[in-house]
Design an enzyme around this catalytic site. Structure first.
Site, PDB file in Angstrom:
ATOM      1  N   MET A   1       0.838  -1.204   0.000  1.00 38.60           N
ATOM      2  CA  MET A   1       0.000   0.000   0.000  1.00 38.60           C
ATOM      3  C   MET A   1       0.872   1.254   0.000  1.00 38.60           C
ATOM      4  O   MET A   1       1.921   1.270   0.614  1.00 38.60           O
ATOM      5  CB  MET A   1      -0.876   0.002   1.266  1.00 38.60           C
ATOM      6  CG  MET A   1      -1.963   1.051   1.222  1.00 38.60           C
ATOM      7  SD  MET A   1      -2.921   1.107   2.746  1.00 38.60           S
ATOM      8  CE  MET A   1      -4.104  -0.184   2.475  1.00 38.60           C
ATOM      9  N   CYS A   2       0.463   2.240  -0.739  1.00 36.93           N
ATOM     10  CA  CYS A   2       1.096   3.556  -0.741  1.00 36.93           C
ATOM     11  C   CYS A   2      -0.024   4.551  -1.022  1.00 36.93           C
ATOM     12  O   CYS A   2      -1.120   4.159  -1.388  1.00 36.93           O
ATOM     13  CB  CYS A   2       2.126   3.692  -1.850  1.00 36.93           C
ATOM     14  SG  CYS A   2       3.645   2.766  -1.565  1.00 36.93           S
ATOM     15  N   GLY A   3       0.266   5.814  -0.841  1.00 37.38           N
ATOM     16  CA  GLY A   3      -0.733   6.835  -1.139  1.00 37.38           C
ATOM     17  C   GLY A   3      -0.207   7.790  -2.191  1.00 37.38           C
ATOM     18  O   GLY A   3       0.977   8.128  -2.206  1.00 37.38           O
TER      19      GLY A   3
END
Lengths: 301, 237
Positions: free
Chosen positions: A1-3
């Site tokens: 996950m990353c934003g």
């Protein structure tokens, strides 16, 4: 996950608050990527004949004046614009490629975060919320910017491994996902003369784009090439001097939301990053289709 | 004054009170007299897990856009979302009704075992993935890999469907009015019989899509060549 977050000002009245909005968006994505954070901001173009570079030193006592003296001797005019969190933005009189090469060769202790005429890149390890404060992101005026919060899966948590990655003059890349063929692709890009600082998969995608652009491809062509040459998961946001571009892989399991009003275009991993913008509740909101290159540019919007 | 209490709406402002408080209060209605039975939630701003895990015959109106897993694991409750919903809206729903006014992201209604999910806008990729009995009605279009490994229930799409519709499908019934970009492995167009028309008509009605003509739809389902379908077990579906 990353934003991922990106904001493009369609209306000039948004530009004075670009940093404030980008910061609020980035902070919303803090929990998607607590390892590191970074932003690219497009603002204050260099005068004709000058280049703009963002330089980073791991050494908090870095003697920048010595570097400015050496650069002035080699190229001519030098002006240090802004220093934030061990990043310094400098204007140097001369051709950007030559200056970039000179710094990389003469000062391997430094990192050239960005090179071009409008782009500035700031990135570091640590919580995105803290990063936004340390860099003073809220102060930035500008036409557009993008940001990233990292949860590392493929390589070490370092400043160099943080996003955005520079992919040539005024172009940069942020990525949510993971690439599975990056080792082989890195080897073939090295044979094309590309230089790597990390074992990071996104750096390979960035180098791939740099290489394609250098070989004469348009940004759209270079991104379309990713669909056949990159294996893995990705939502890409690419910043350019005039705007930004979005591409999702054919499986599209990494999220992306785009919203648009008369005043701005925003892209983010999740709507809650967009909800902080004025007029978000009434914006036109949609998800980018897989395998489709989307671009927004000043001239087009 | 019991009549009056049922018409009162409990207003929850997520800008003023934490989401966990809302969900805890909603969970406490399970096994109680389920009062208040009408709720309105405002200032959601894309928050995740709004009104998740409900198990009471209540109505929850969510004003605005929500993030991931809104109304997930729903039982008995009716949840209406006025805006868009992120990944996994109404995922693993057991019963009740979830109605979304806007668009939904990927994996809407994933693995749902019962109840009804109504989407007034479009749905993203993997709509109804591994659905096991939930009914899903979408007024717009759905994305790629929808109804992947879908086992039971019905998926109705008034618009178009993306690539690989119904890949490795079991016994879910799929009805699509628009264009299907491509069928997944073992998913085929099937004969449209009178009882299918009745099933479709009933679902459009339950979804509130009375204006949609059931005659324009085509039916898709399993060719039953990928899994061990035995006619003796047909009653299980």
């Amino acid at each position: 996950m990353c934003g991922i977050v990106g904001l493009f000002c369609k209306s000039p009245r948004i530009e004075p608050r670009l940093g404030e909005y980008l910061s609020a968006m980035l902070v919303q994505m803090d929990d998607r990527g607590p390892d590191s954070a970074g932003v690219a901001v497009y603002r204050t173009p260099a005068p004709a004949g000058w280049s703009k570079l963002t330089l980073y030193s791991h050494d908090p006592c870095m003697a920048w004046d010595v570097l400015w003296g050496e650069l002035a001797e080699a190229f001519g005019g030098v002006e240090a614009l802004d220093g934030r969190a061990r990043h310094v933005v400098a204007l140097v009189e001369g051709e950007v490629q030559e200056i970039d090469t000179w710094i990389r060769r003469r000062r391997p202790d430094l990192r050239v975060m960005s090179a071009g005429s409008v782009i500035e890149i700031y990135k570091d390890v640590g919580r995105p919320r803290l990063f936004a404060e340390t860099v003073g992101l809220g102060d930035f005026r500008g036409s557009h910017g993008l940001g990233h919060t990292r949860m590392a899966t493929e390589s070490r948590v370092t400043t160099e491994g943080s996003h955005p990655f520079s992919t040539g003059q005024d172009v940069c890349l942020v990525h949510n996902g993971s690439l599975s063929n990056h080792n082989r692709l890195r080897a073939s890009l090295r044979r094309e003369g590309m230089v790597f600082q990390t074992e990071n998969d996104t750096e390979v995608a960035a180098a791939y784009l740099t290489w394609r652009l250098r070989e004469g491809a348009t940004l759209e062509q270079a991104l379309e090439g990713c669909l056949s040459d990159l294996d893995g998961f990705y939502t890409f946001l690419v910043g350019t001097a005039d705007g930004f571009a979005v591409l999702r892989d054919p499986i599209a399991c990494k999220p992306a939301v785009v919203a648009e009003t008369d005043d701005w275009v925003a892209m983010a991993s999740e709507y809650r990053a967009i909800a902080v913008l004025p007029g978000a509740a009434d914006a036109r909101i949609w998800e980018p289709e897989p395998s489709v290159v989307y671009t927004w540019e000043k001239a087009l919007v | 004054m019991a009549v009056e209490t049922t018409t009162e709406v409990e207003l929850v402002d997520l800008a003023a009170s934490p989401l966990r408080d809302l969900n805890r209060r909603l969970h406490e209605l399970a096994g109680s007299d389920s009062r208040p039975d009408r709720w309105r939630v405002v200032n959601t701003n894309g928050a995740h897990a709004v009104a998740c895990g409900l198990d009471a015959p209540i109505e929850v109106e969510v004003a605005g856009h929500v993030g991931y897993y809104c109304a997930g694991m729903n039982q008995r409750a009716t949840v209406r979302i006025s805006g868009n919903a992120g990944t996994g809206v109404a995922e693993n729903m057991m019963s009740g009704t979830v109605i979304v006014g806007g668009n939904v992201s990927q994996s809407a209604g994933a693995s749902g075992r019962g109840g009804l999910l109504v989407v007034h806008g479009d749905a993203g990729a993997r709509c109804g993935i591994s659905m096991k009995g939930v009914d899903i009605v979408v007024r717009g279009s759905i994305g790629h890999l929808s109804a992947f490994m879908a086992q039971r229930g019905t998926l109705v799409v008034c618009g178009d469907a993306g690539e690989a519709l119904g890949d490795s499908i079991y016994e879910t019934h799929i009805y699509v009015r628009g264009r299907v970009a491509g069928l997944g492995a073992d998913c085929v167009e099937k004969e449209f019989r009178a009882h299918h028309r009745a099933e479709l008509h009933s679902l459009l009605e339950r979804g509130g899509f009375d204006d949609v003509d059931p005659s324009g739809f085509r039916r898709y389902g399993s060719a039953r060549t990928l899994y061990n379908f035995k006619i003796d077990n047909a009653g299980a579906y």
